[in-house]
Design a protein around this motif. Structure first.
Motif, PDB file in Angstrom:
ATOM      1  N   HIS A  84       0.874  -1.179   0.000  1.00 43.36           N
ATOM      2  CA  HIS A  84       0.000   0.000   0.000  1.00 43.36           C
ATOM      3  C   HIS A  84       0.911   1.230   0.000  1.00 43.36           C
ATOM      4  CE1 HIS A  84      -3.610  -2.313   1.158  1.00 43.36           C
ATOM      5  NE2 HIS A  84      -2.721  -3.076   1.776  1.00 43.36           N
ATOM      6  N   THR A  85       0.732   2.109  -0.980  1.00 45.81           N
ATOM      7  CA  THR A  85       1.503   3.352  -0.989  1.00 45.81           C
ATOM      8  C   THR A  85       0.603   4.488  -0.505  1.00 45.81           C
ATOM      9  OG1 THR A  85       0.983   3.975  -3.274  1.00 45.81           O
ATOM     10  CG2 THR A  85       2.905   2.532  -2.931  1.00 45.81           C
ATOM     11  N   VAL A  86       1.224   5.648  -0.247  1.00 46.36           N
ATOM     12  CA  VAL A  86       0.490   6.807   0.240  1.00 46.36           C
ATOM     13  C   VAL A  86       0.892   8.049  -0.555  1.00 46.36           C
ATOM     14  CG1 VAL A  86       0.206   5.907   2.586  1.00 46.36           C
ATOM     15  CG2 VAL A  86       2.194   7.318   2.037  1.00 46.36           C
ATOM     16  N   VAL A  87       0.022   9.032  -0.531  1.00 52.11           N
ATOM     17  CA  VAL A  87       0.294  10.340  -1.130  1.00 52.11           C
ATOM     18  C   VAL A  87       0.545  11.313   0.012  1.00 52.11           C
ATOM     19  CG1 VAL A  87      -0.686  12.278  -2.418  1.00 52.11           C
ATOM     20  CG2 VAL A  87      -1.209   9.941  -3.102  1.00 52.11           C
ATOM     21  N   HIS A  88       1.681  11.967  -0.021  1.00 56.56           N
ATOM     22  CA  HIS A  88       1.963  13.038   0.932  1.00 56.56           C
ATOM     23  C   HIS A  88       1.818  14.352   0.187  1.00 56.56           C
ATOM     24  CE1 HIS A  88       4.499  10.336   3.767  1.00 56.56           C
ATOM     25  NE2 HIS A  88       3.215  10.253   4.002  1.00 56.56           N
ATOM     26  N   ASP A  89       1.056  15.237   0.749  1.00 59.02           N
ATOM     27  CA  ASP A  89       0.848  16.527   0.102  1.00 59.02           C
ATOM     28  C   ASP A  89       0.689  17.592   1.171  1.00 59.02           C
ATOM     29  OD1 ASP A  89       0.698  18.261  -2.022  1.00 59.02           O
ATOM     30  OD2 ASP A  89      -1.045  17.311  -2.936  1.00 59.02           O
ATOM     31  N   PHE A  90       0.681  18.827   0.725  1.00 60.14           N
ATOM     32  CA  PHE A  90       0.588  19.956   1.641  1.00 60.14           C
ATOM     33  C   PHE A  90      -0.756  20.649   1.498  1.00 60.14           C
ATOM     34  CE2 PHE A  90       4.993  19.036   1.051  1.00 60.14           C
ATOM     35  CZ  PHE A  90       5.474  19.062   2.356  1.00 60.14           C
ATOM     36  N   VAL A  91      -1.319  21.014   2.611  1.00 61.03           N
ATOM     37  CA  VAL A  91      -2.610  21.683   2.670  1.00 61.03           C
ATOM     38  C   VAL A  91      -2.403  23.019   3.368  1.00 61.03           C
ATOM     39  CG1 VAL A  91      -4.950  21.550   3.620  1.00 61.03           C
ATOM     40  CG2 VAL A  91      -3.838  19.474   2.767  1.00 61.03           C
TER      41      VAL A  91
ATOM     42  N   ASP B   4      -2.547  26.052   5.703  1.00 61.73           N
ATOM     43  CA  ASP B   4      -2.755  26.182   7.143  1.00 61.73           C
ATOM     44  C   ASP B   4      -2.298  24.961   7.949  1.00 61.73           C
ATOM     45  OD1 ASP B   4      -3.749  28.766   6.856  1.00 61.73           O
ATOM     46  OD2 ASP B   4      -5.814  28.068   6.693  1.00 61.73           O
ATOM     47  N   TRP B   5      -1.768  23.931   7.308  1.00 63.31           N
ATOM     48  CA  TRP B   5      -1.181  22.797   8.029  1.00 63.31           C
ATOM     49  C   TRP B   5       0.315  23.049   8.121  1.00 63.31           C
ATOM     50  CZ3 TRP B   5      -2.937  17.273   8.552  1.00 63.31           C
ATOM     51  CH2 TRP B   5      -4.328  17.183   8.566  1.00 63.31           C
ATOM     52  N   GLU B   6       0.916  22.722   9.237  1.00 61.98           N
ATOM     53  CA  GLU B   6       2.353  22.914   9.403  1.00 61.98           C
ATOM     54  C   GLU B   6       3.160  21.707   8.949  1.00 61.98           C
ATOM     55  OE1 GLU B   6       2.889  24.122  13.453  1.00 61.98           O
ATOM     56  OE2 GLU B   6       1.978  26.072  13.080  1.00 61.98           O
ATOM     57  N   THR B   7       2.491  20.637   8.571  1.00 60.53           N
ATOM     58  CA  THR B   7       3.157  19.442   8.064  1.00 60.53           C
ATOM     59  C   THR B   7       2.328  18.888   6.912  1.00 60.53           C
ATOM     60  OG1 THR B   7       4.207  17.341   8.686  1.00 60.53           O
ATOM     61  CG2 THR B   7       2.066  17.851   9.716  1.00 60.53           C
ATOM     62  N   TYR B   8       2.783  17.817   6.330  1.00 58.92           N
ATOM     63  CA  TYR B   8       2.089  17.229   5.192  1.00 58.92           C
ATOM     64  C   TYR B   8       0.909  16.367   5.651  1.00 58.92           C
ATOM     65  CZ  TYR B   8       5.120  13.371   6.567  1.00 58.92           C
ATOM     66  OH  TYR B   8       5.766  12.409   7.281  1.00 58.92           O
ATOM     67  N   THR B   9       0.022  16.098   4.717  1.00 61.25           N
ATOM     68  CA  THR B   9      -1.086  15.173   4.968  1.00 61.25           C
ATOM     69  C   THR B   9      -0.769  13.858   4.265  1.00 61.25           C
ATOM     70  OG1 THR B   9      -2.301  15.885   3.005  1.00 61.25           O
ATOM     71  CG2 THR B   9      -2.778  17.053   5.063  1.00 61.25           C
ATOM     72  N   GLU B  10      -1.502  12.821   4.638  1.00 63.57           N
ATOM     73  CA  GLU B  10      -1.269  11.511   4.035  1.00 63.57           C
ATOM     74  C   GLU B  10      -2.597  10.874   3.667  1.00 63.57           C
ATOM     75  OE1 GLU B  10       1.828   8.625   5.484  1.00 63.57           O
ATOM     76  OE2 GLU B  10       0.009   7.575   6.118  1.00 63.57           O
ATOM     77  N   LYS B  11      -2.629  10.369   2.426  1.00 62.31           N
ATOM     78  CA  LYS B  11      -3.833   9.691   1.939  1.00 62.31           C
ATOM     79  C   LYS B  11      -3.413   8.403   1.245  1.00 62.31           C
ATOM     80  CE  LYS B  11      -5.980  14.147   1.071  1.00 62.31           C
ATOM     81  NZ  LYS B  11      -4.890  15.072   1.202  1.00 62.31           N
ATOM     82  N   PRO B  12      -4.264   7.379   1.238  1.00 61.19           N
ATOM     83  CA  PRO B  12      -3.934   6.137   0.525  1.00 61.19           C
ATOM     84  C   PRO B  12      -3.758   6.401  -0.968  1.00 61.19           C
ATOM     85  CG  PRO B  12      -5.830   5.817   1.968  1.00 61.19           C
ATOM     86  CD  PRO B  12      -5.549   7.300   1.930  1.00 61.19           C
ATOM     87  N   ALA B  13      -2.875   5.632  -1.582  1.00 63.21           N
ATOM     88  CA  ALA B  13      -2.613   5.780  -3.026  1.00 63.21           C
ATOM     89  C   ALA B  13      -2.685   4.399  -3.683  1.00 63.21           C
ATOM     90  CB  ALA B  13      -1.255   6.446  -3.232  1.00 63.21           C
TER      91      ALA B  13
END
Length: 185
Positions: free
Chosen positions: A43-50, A52-61
């Motif tokens: 299972h891979t993940v997507v790291h992206d920036f949103v 007002d967030w101080e770090t990245y988010t993570e979603k399934p890919a």
């Protein structure tokens, strides 16, 4: 004979940092072999920036099959090593086979590419002499990991030190793979 490149990873690897090198290696006509703690579909993940967030988010890919388990890796069969980032590095470094694999590539001075959080995998080595006096980069949250190895942290998002290619994150993949592939040729 075609070159053979090992990709050392596991679940929660950053999707671009796994897929991009995998397909670039194949595009060059080399063999790309994905190894993980156990042979399975990863299972891979997507790291992206949103905003007002101080770090990245993570979603399934996407999912991708690994070809073999770390225990079955014979490092001498490979011409180079790539370690993708994401969250996979924080747990694959705990696998008892990882030091054996890393030591081979570093001792034989074969090309090693580590991007983003991949620097965390090097903590599996008891001997950090491989990194003394060297310069590497990584995702900024891994700066302390790089410095703990005894290496200088390069603020640049791409750095080559001998046969070690390091990158900050997935936006650096074109340069990261260009430099890694240069070392293979």
């Amino acid at each position: 004979m075609s070159k053979k490149i090992l990709i050392l990873t596991g679940d929660a690897a950053e999707v671009l940092e796994l897929y991009y090198p995998y397909y670039r290696i194949l595009e060059e006509g080399y063999e790309a072999v994905i190894a993980s703690p156990a042979k399975k579909t990863l299972h891979t993940v997507v790291h992206d920036f949103v905003e007002d967030w101080e770090t990245y988010t993570e979603k399934p890919a996407h999912r991708i099959a690994s070809h073999l388990a770390f225990a079955d890796v014979s490092p001498a069969e490979y011409d180079g090593l790539i370690i993708p980032g994401g969250r996979a590095p924080e747990y694959i470094r705990l696998d008892a086979n990882v030091p054996r694999i890393l030591q081979h590539f570093l001792e034989q001075d074969k090309p090693v590419g580590a991007i983003c959080h991949a620097a965390q995998v090097f903590a599996a080595l008891k001997d950090t002499a491989y990194f003394q006096g060297r310069t590497m980069t990584a995702y900024q949250a891994c700066r302390l990991d790089v410095e703990k190895l005894g290496a200088a942290y390069a603020a640049d998002t791409l750095h080559v030190d001998g046969r070690l290619v390091t990158g900050h994150a997935w936006p650096d993949l074109p340069g990261f793979m260009r430099e890694f592939l240069k070392l293979l040729k």
